[in-house]
Design an enzyme around this catalytic site. Sequence first.
Site, short mmCIF file in Angstrom:
data_model
loop_
_atom_site.label_atom_id
_atom_site.label_comp_id
_atom_site.label_asym_id
_atom_site.label_seq_id
_atom_site.Cartn_x
_atom_site.Cartn_y
_atom_site.Cartn_z
CB SER A 198 51.72 76.68 -7.14
OG SER A 198 51.60 76.58 -8.55
CB THR A 199 50.55 71.61 -9.45
OG1 THR A 199 49.84 71.04 -8.35
CG2 THR A 199 51.13 70.50 -10.32
NE ARG A 200 48.32 74.62 -12.70
CZ ARG A 200 47.76 73.58 -12.08
NH1 ARG A 200 47.83 72.39 -12.63
NH2 ARG A 200 47.14 73.73 -10.92
CB THR A 201 54.00 78.37 -9.76
OG1 THR A 201 52.85 79.02 -10.30
CG2 THR A 201 55.11 79.39 -9.55
NE ARG A 226 51.46 79.68 -5.85
CZ ARG A 226 50.68 79.77 -6.92
NH1 ARG A 226 51.17 80.28 -8.03
NH2 ARG A 226 49.44 79.35 -6.90
CG HIS A 234 49.39 84.31 -11.65
ND1 HIS A 234 50.74 84.02 -11.62
CD2 HIS A 234 48.74 83.11 -11.60
CE1 HIS A 234 50.91 82.72 -11.53
NE2 HIS A 234 49.71 82.15 -11.52
CD GLN A 247 48.37 80.79 -16.04
OE1 GLN A 247 48.78 80.07 -15.14
NE2 GLN A 247 48.10 80.33 -17.25
CG ASN A 270 45.74 86.59 -8.96
OD1 ASN A 270 44.89 85.97 -9.61
ND2 ASN A 270 46.46 86.02 -8.01
CG ASP A 280 41.71 81.87 -12.22
OD1 ASP A 280 41.96 80.67 -12.00
OD2 ASP A 280 42.34 82.79 -11.67
CB SER A 283 41.83 82.78 -4.72
OG SER A 283 41.57 83.15 -6.05
CG MET A 284 45.00 78.35 -2.08
SD MET A 284 46.74 77.86 -2.15
CE MET A 284 47.16 78.43 -3.79
CB CYS A 291 45.53 79.80 -14.93
SG CYS A 291 44.61 80.19 -13.42
CG LEU A 292 44.61 74.01 -15.55
CD1 LEU A 292 45.55 72.90 -16.03
CD2 LEU A 292 43.16 73.59 -15.67
NE ARG A 314 52.74 79.45 -15.13
CZ ARG A 314 52.29 79.30 -13.88
NH1 ARG A 314 51.04 78.89 -13.65
NH2 ARG A 314 53.07 79.60 -12.85
#
Length: 355
Positions: free
Chosen positions: A91-94, A142, A169, A172, A200, A264, A268-269, A304-305, A331
């Site tokens: 994750s970038t933001r988390t 995570r 989540h 977020q 989520n 969103d 997802s992954m 949420c990106l 965030r």
Amino acid sequence: MAVRLFSAHKAVSNCWKTLQNNLRCFSSTAAASTPVGLKGRSFLTLRDFSSEEIHRLLWVSGDLKQRIKHEKQCLPLLQGKSLAMIFEKRSTRTRMSTETGFALLGGYPCFLSSQDIHLGVNENVSDTARVLSGFCDIILARVYSHSTLDRLEKEASVPIINGLSDLYHPIQILADFLTLQEHYGSLKGLTVSWIGDGCNVLHSFMMTAAKLGVHLRIATPKGYEPERSVVQEAQRLSKEHGTQLVLTYDPMEAAHDSNVLVTDTWISMGQEDEKEKRLKDFQGYQVTMQTASVARPDWTFLHCLPRKMEEVDDEVFYSPRSLVFPEAENRKWTIMGLMVSLLTDYSPQTPMIKV
């Protein structure tokens, strides 16, 4: 002489009684304005937090943002504290919000990727929880499965934060509602429309919106509805708090008369092998200006990106109505507010927004 001593004693006695009364008033006021039970708690789902506690978290987050970002204050509230960050999913933001936020507050974050720690592989989850509890003051994880968080929380002696799971989540959603609170001034009475997957992020919206006085309208394709147990709890919360909850398969129906349009990722992954089918099933769910045409005149957009073109077009995503970049920044302030609340007895210095 005796008269003077008696008068002095009486004056001291009166002063002491006054001080005691003032202390009682202060204590009762503080107790009334400060919900009990945040320090030392884990944060796995907003389902476990009351309206007052969620408002409190938003208040602390906004307060830290005001004092640190705008007033340039240095607040080493977590000096001497350490954080373990377990990331089964990238994750970038988390990662960036948590690492930079914890460090800004004086703490030491330690990042553990899937290459550094193999939960349940080289060491079982229970043992990992006990080991990390001896090293750190708090753990953010995570993960793929929410059950991993449940096992961590059961065995750890420090707070566990859900950085994302297949079911919820919650960090977020704190950022989303802080963003909307900053933009609209108040959350109560807003209508949020979710258009997309029953994932989520949506689950966390459903566990939170009614508690904040927010109406929720949800459109998902057939076969992609939110979890039944989450729907049932959201219906109960909506009834309890007097808000509206609408579930539909029609994106335009969901967007009608809404203040906030939210979507969103559709893939997802871990769902990459479903991409072709999902893109077909989600046709008609892209958020566009046509979607926004049935929303309220003050409509805004959240995501949420990271974002893909099929989910929302450029005209909406980069428009002045889009709050996605303030949302991403928040965030950081909300994870900071959360960690401060779980680890300290911090009291905000800025006025609380009226609910």
